[in-house]
Design a protein around this motif. Structure first.
Motif, PDB file in Angstrom:
ATOM      1  N   VAL A   1       0.801  -1.217   0.000  1.00  0.00           N
ATOM      2  CA  VAL A   1       0.000   0.000   0.000  1.00  0.00           C
ATOM      3  C   VAL A   1       0.842   1.280   0.000  1.00  0.00           C
ATOM      4  O   VAL A   1       0.455   2.269  -0.619  1.00  0.00           O
ATOM      5  CB  VAL A   1      -0.975   0.003   1.205  1.00  0.00           C
ATOM      6  N   HIS A   2       1.987   1.275   0.687  1.00  0.00           N
ATOM      7  CA  HIS A   2       2.680   2.534   0.951  1.00  0.00           C
ATOM      8  C   HIS A   2       4.081   2.660   0.368  1.00  0.00           C
ATOM      9  O   HIS A   2       4.634   3.763   0.374  1.00  0.00           O
ATOM     10  CB  HIS A   2       2.761   2.769   2.462  1.00  0.00           C
ATOM     11  N   ALA A   3       4.685   1.604  -0.117  1.00  0.00           N
ATOM     12  CA  ALA A   3       6.093   1.647  -0.510  1.00  0.00           C
ATOM     13  C   ALA A   3       6.388   2.707  -1.573  1.00  0.00           C
ATOM     14  O   ALA A   3       7.480   3.291  -1.578  1.00  0.00           O
ATOM     15  CB  ALA A   3       6.559   0.277  -0.995  1.00  0.00           C
TER      16      ALA A   3
ATOM     17  N   MET B   1       3.369   9.113   3.500  1.00  0.00           N
ATOM     18  CA  MET B   1       3.699   8.149   4.555  1.00  0.00           C
ATOM     19  C   MET B   1       3.457   8.758   5.936  1.00  0.00           C
ATOM     20  O   MET B   1       2.990   8.070   6.850  1.00  0.00           O
ATOM     21  CB  MET B   1       5.139   7.666   4.418  1.00  0.00           C
ATOM     22  N   LEU B   2       3.756  10.045   6.068  1.00  0.00           N
ATOM     23  CA  LEU B   2       3.510  10.709   7.351  1.00  0.00           C
ATOM     24  C   LEU B   2       2.013  10.778   7.639  1.00  0.00           C
ATOM     25  O   LEU B   2       1.589  10.567   8.787  1.00  0.00           O
ATOM     26  CB  LEU B   2       4.138  12.105   7.355  1.00  0.00           C
ATOM     27  N   GLN B   3       1.212  11.024   6.629  1.00  0.00           N
ATOM     28  CA  GLN B   3      -0.243  11.024   6.813  1.00  0.00           C
ATOM     29  C   GLN B   3      -0.742   9.624   7.154  1.00  0.00           C
ATOM     30  O   GLN B   3      -1.626   9.465   8.000  1.00  0.00           O
ATOM     31  CB  GLN B   3      -0.941  11.526   5.549  1.00  0.00           C
ATOM     32  N   ALA B   4      -0.170   8.617   6.498  1.00  0.00           N
ATOM     33  CA  ALA B   4      -0.567   7.238   6.787  1.00  0.00           C
ATOM     34  C   ALA B   4      -0.200   6.875   8.223  1.00  0.00           C
ATOM     35  O   ALA B   4      -0.987   6.224   8.926  1.00  0.00           O
ATOM     36  CB  ALA B   4       0.086   6.282   5.799  1.00  0.00           C
ATOM     37  N   SER B   5       0.978   7.288   8.680  1.00  0.00           N
ATOM     38  CA  SER B   5       1.385   7.040  10.069  1.00  0.00           C
ATOM     39  C   SER B   5       0.376   7.632  11.033  1.00  0.00           C
ATOM     40  O   SER B   5      -0.013   6.997  12.022  1.00  0.00           O
ATOM     41  CB  SER B   5       2.771   7.639  10.350  1.00  0.00           C
TER      42      SER B   5
END
Length: 139
Positions: free
Chosen positions: A102-104, A111-115
């Motif tokens: 999903v994020h690679a 990625m910061l938003q996903a975190s």
């Protein structure tokens, strides 16, 4: 009068010195270690080697995988109603697979938003997971 004042000053100085040097003696007995030891679930799987060796400029990727891992595990505890060590601290495979699938290819800001989103999920599941784990003596 002068002798009494001198004795008071001397006693205060001696007390101050004894309080100052006492912790230093105690610190000598401590042996620092980089080895992590846990009281609960001591046989936790270690992070994947690529995560431990990631360059500092890409540390946000490691943090994202850690956040995915935490959210997945807390949600799994709530779903199963179990806090066995294998459920609370499984291998990192599922979190790594989610990251890669999903994020690679995401940009850093994505990625910061996903975190942030995974942290919100984990924080939502945490109270229920904590109650289950405390009842099992695994928190």
């Amino acid at each position: 009068m002068r002798v009494t004042r001198f004795r008071l000053i001397l006693a205060a100085l001696a007390l101050g010195l004894s309080l100052t040097f006492t912790p230093a003696f105690a610190e000598r007995d401590l042996v620092p270690t980089l080895e992590r030891r846990f009281d609960v679930c001591p046989d936790r799987p270690t992070e994947l080697s690529w995560m431990q060796e990631i360059p500092l400029r890409q540390a946000y990727q490691r943090v994202l995988v850690q956040d995915i891992y935490r959210a997945q595990n807390l949600e799994r505890i709530v779903e199963t109603g179990s806090c066995d060590c294998e459920i609370r601290f499984p291998s990192w495979d599922d979190a790594e697979a989610m990251f890669r699938e999903v994020h690679a290819s995401d940009e850093r800001w994505e990625m910061l938003q996903a975190s942030d989103a995974y942290n919100r999920r984990a924080n939502a599941a945490r109270p229920a997971a904590k109650a289950i784990c405390e009842a099992a003596g695994n928190w």
